[in-house]
Motif scaffolding. Structure first.
Motif, mmCIF file in Angstrom:
data_model
loop_
_atom_site.group_PDB
_atom_site.id
_atom_site.type_symbol
_atom_site.label_atom_id
_atom_site.label_comp_id
_atom_site.label_asym_id
_atom_site.label_seq_id
_atom_site.Cartn_x
_atom_site.Cartn_y
_atom_site.Cartn_z
ATOM 1 N N THR A 1 -12.701 9.590 5.097
ATOM 2 C CA THR A 1 -12.039 9.227 3.843
ATOM 3 C C THR A 1 -10.666 8.628 4.099
ATOM 4 N N LEU B 1 -7.412 6.948 -8.530
ATOM 5 C CA LEU B 1 -7.258 7.095 -7.082
ATOM 6 C C LEU B 1 -5.962 7.793 -6.718
ATOM 7 N N LEU C 1 -1.146 5.014 -1.389
ATOM 8 C CA LEU C 1 -2.528 4.917 -0.924
ATOM 9 C C LEU C 1 -2.600 4.644 0.568
ATOM 10 N N ARG D 1 -10.028 2.729 -10.198
ATOM 11 C CA ARG D 1 -8.813 2.541 -9.407
ATOM 12 C C ARG D 1 -7.642 3.345 -9.972
ATOM 13 N N ALA E 1 -4.180 9.332 -2.638
ATOM 14 C CA ALA E 1 -4.376 9.221 -1.189
ATOM 15 C C ALA E 1 -5.417 10.195 -0.665
ATOM 16 N N LEU F 1 -9.901 0.235 1.263
ATOM 17 C CA LEU F 1 -9.325 -0.290 0.024
ATOM 18 C C LEU F 1 -8.714 -1.669 0.235
ATOM 19 N N ASP G 1 -11.923 10.434 -2.266
ATOM 20 C CA ASP G 1 -13.128 10.178 -1.484
ATOM 21 C C ASP G 1 -13.967 9.197 -2.292
ATOM 22 N N ILE H 1 -9.617 4.910 2.768
ATOM 23 C CA ILE H 1 -8.462 4.643 1.929
ATOM 24 C C ILE H 1 -7.545 3.617 2.608
ATOM 25 N N ASN H 2 -7.257 3.813 3.884
ATOM 26 C CA ASN H 2 -6.318 2.926 4.578
ATOM 27 C C ASN H 2 -6.841 1.503 4.721
ATOM 28 N N GLN I 1 0.804 -1.224 0.000
ATOM 29 C CA GLN I 1 0.000 0.000 0.000
ATOM 30 C C GLN I 1 0.844 1.284 0.000
ATOM 31 N N ARG J 1 -2.781 6.817 4.301
ATOM 32 C CA ARG J 1 -3.039 8.152 4.838
ATOM 33 C C ARG J 1 -2.944 8.141 6.356
#
Length: 434
Positions: free
Chosen positions: A205, A273, A141, A270, A275, A213, A278, A209-210, A136, A143
């Motif tokens: 968000t 995308l 990606l 994808r 980081a 995903l 939303d 993401i963390n 990741q 945060r």
């Protein structure tokens, strides 16, 4: 942040019979070989299709009781010892032990706690989830998480659950127009929550993401058929409504739902995308919806909570929460406490039990917290980590020696000792003399 994975997130009842041998008390090399082979099969089948790079890499199984390791690869530092097709050894006492990605002995690992899930689909989604975490950061990606304390409030929780109900209906809808209509309702509840809590967008968000995903990737690459993926997404949304807390766990349900809906609405999503993305706004753009239109909320509420059962449950929970908050204020803010300075902290926690205490910080009823001074283990008690993340506190009962209290124990490294704190009755820690 490493975490103890919530069991509810992957209990997909699609294969009741396990193909995995029963787990023993410690990592079994034969079972480990099966797990490593399954990880290799899944990542080779995925072949970089989702994120443009392979998910394959070193995997270790760790027994949290004694830090024993069975690994798929040798470590660069040469600590592990080969045993047939696997490698064995022991992690150092200060190592993180969790389902997570980690750097150890010159190698970046996917780490899984023993015993592994025995349901095949749960094992597959968990494996791919954690394989994704290993790569990741390279994808840009990951945060920093800002917290989601609003998701422990009545309004925050209620609007989230209405959003989840609308997302579940969208996942089940066969007709594109009906699916779009349910997505519009989900986005309306999401917009209203973020109107009431202006800080919500940033925190939500970040976790989507963390962790969202990663969970989406687990579902997409871990389950072979679209019907399985949708069923998993619907089940997770329903199962998470039973979770005791949403602050650190909600994205395990929201992430797969938004990801699977985006797969339908914009298969190229994808590649767009970053980081700061939303997922809700991306889905709104793909379906040409206004992500900020919190309209018709009363009618939408009646549609997704027609009997008011979610509302009643949340009202009852709010009364209980206020009682719990009052108790935490007395014990963790007003009463004597043990103050633990935080500098190089290692967290293991159950994300489903995390709760907010006003604007002061976050309460962890289940926590393993390590730092230079040693380790704090909380199991059924309560530790407060202040919002500045510079200190944690636990309540000191009358007559406590400072090493144990109600639901917690403290283990100190050599040279560290308990000393009086700033307030009368408090204790804190002093390190070895330099």
């Amino acid at each position: 942040m490493p975490s103890i994975r919530p069991q509810a997130r992957s209990l997909l009842v699609l294969a009741l019979a396990s193909s995995i041998p029963a787990a023993d008390a410690a990592p079994d090399p034969a079972v480990a070989e099966h797990v490593f082979a399954e990880a290799r099969r899944l990542c080779e089948a995925e072949a970089g299709a989702l994120w443009g790079r392979s998910l394959c890499g070193p995997v270790m199984l760790v027994d949290p009781a004694d830090a024993g390791v069975v690994a798929s690869h040798a470590d660069a530092g040469g600590v592990l010892v080969r045993l047939g097709a696997v490698y064995t050894g022991t992690l150092p006492a200060d190592a993180v032990m969790s389902n997570t990605a980690m750097e150890w002995s010159g190698t970046r690992w996917t780490q899984l706690l023993w015993p592994v899930p025995q349901d095949p689909n749960m094992l597959r989604t968990t494996l791919v989830h954690e394989l994704f975490h290993r790569i990741q950061p390279e994808l840009g990606l990951d945060r920093g998480e800002a917290g989601n304390r609003h998701l422990d409030t009545f309004q925050g929780r209620y609007l989230l659950q209405l959003e989840w109900r609308a997302l579940a209906r969208a996942l089940m809808a066969e007709d594109p127009a009906q699916r779009r209509d349910h997505v519009a309702s989900a986005l309306a509840f999401r917009a209203e929550r973020r109107r009431l809590f202006p800080e919500a967008a940033h925190g939500e968000t970040a976790l989507e993401i963390n962790e969202g995903l990663a969970e989406y990737t687990g579902v997409r690459a871990g389950l072979a058929f679209a019907e399985q993926r949708r069923a998993h997404g619907v089940y997770s949304l329903a199962a998470f409504m039973e979770a005791p807390g949403f602050v650190r766990s909600f994205a395990y349900a929201s992430g797969p739902a938004y990801g699977l809906l985006l797969d339908e609405a914009d298969p190229a999503w994808r590649g767009k995308l970053d980081a700061d993305a939303d997922l809700g706004r991306m889905l709104a753009a793909a379906l040409r919806l206004d992500p900020d239109a919190a309209t018709g909320l009363a009618a939408r509420e009646r549609r997704y909570d027609p009997d008011g059962e979610v509302l009643a449950a949340e009202q009852a929970r709010e009364r209980q929460r206020q009682e719990r908050l009052a108790g935490w204020r007395r014990s963790l803010l007003e009463g004597p406490v043990l103050v633990l300075p935080l500098q190089s902290t290692r967290f293991q926690m159950n994300p489903q039990t995390v709760a907010a205490l006003d604007d002061v910080g976050t309460v962890y009823p289940e926590l393993r917290l390590g730092d230079r001074w040693g380790e704090l283990v909380v199991d059924g008690g309560a530790a407060l980590v202040h919002a500045d993340r510079k200190r944690a506190v636990v309540a000191l009962p009358a007559g406590s020696d400072g090493l144990r209290g109600e639901g917690w124990t403290l283990s100190l490294k050599p040279g560290w000792k308990l000393v009086p704190g700033e307030r009368e009755g408090d204790l804190t820690l002093a390190g070895p003399a330099r």
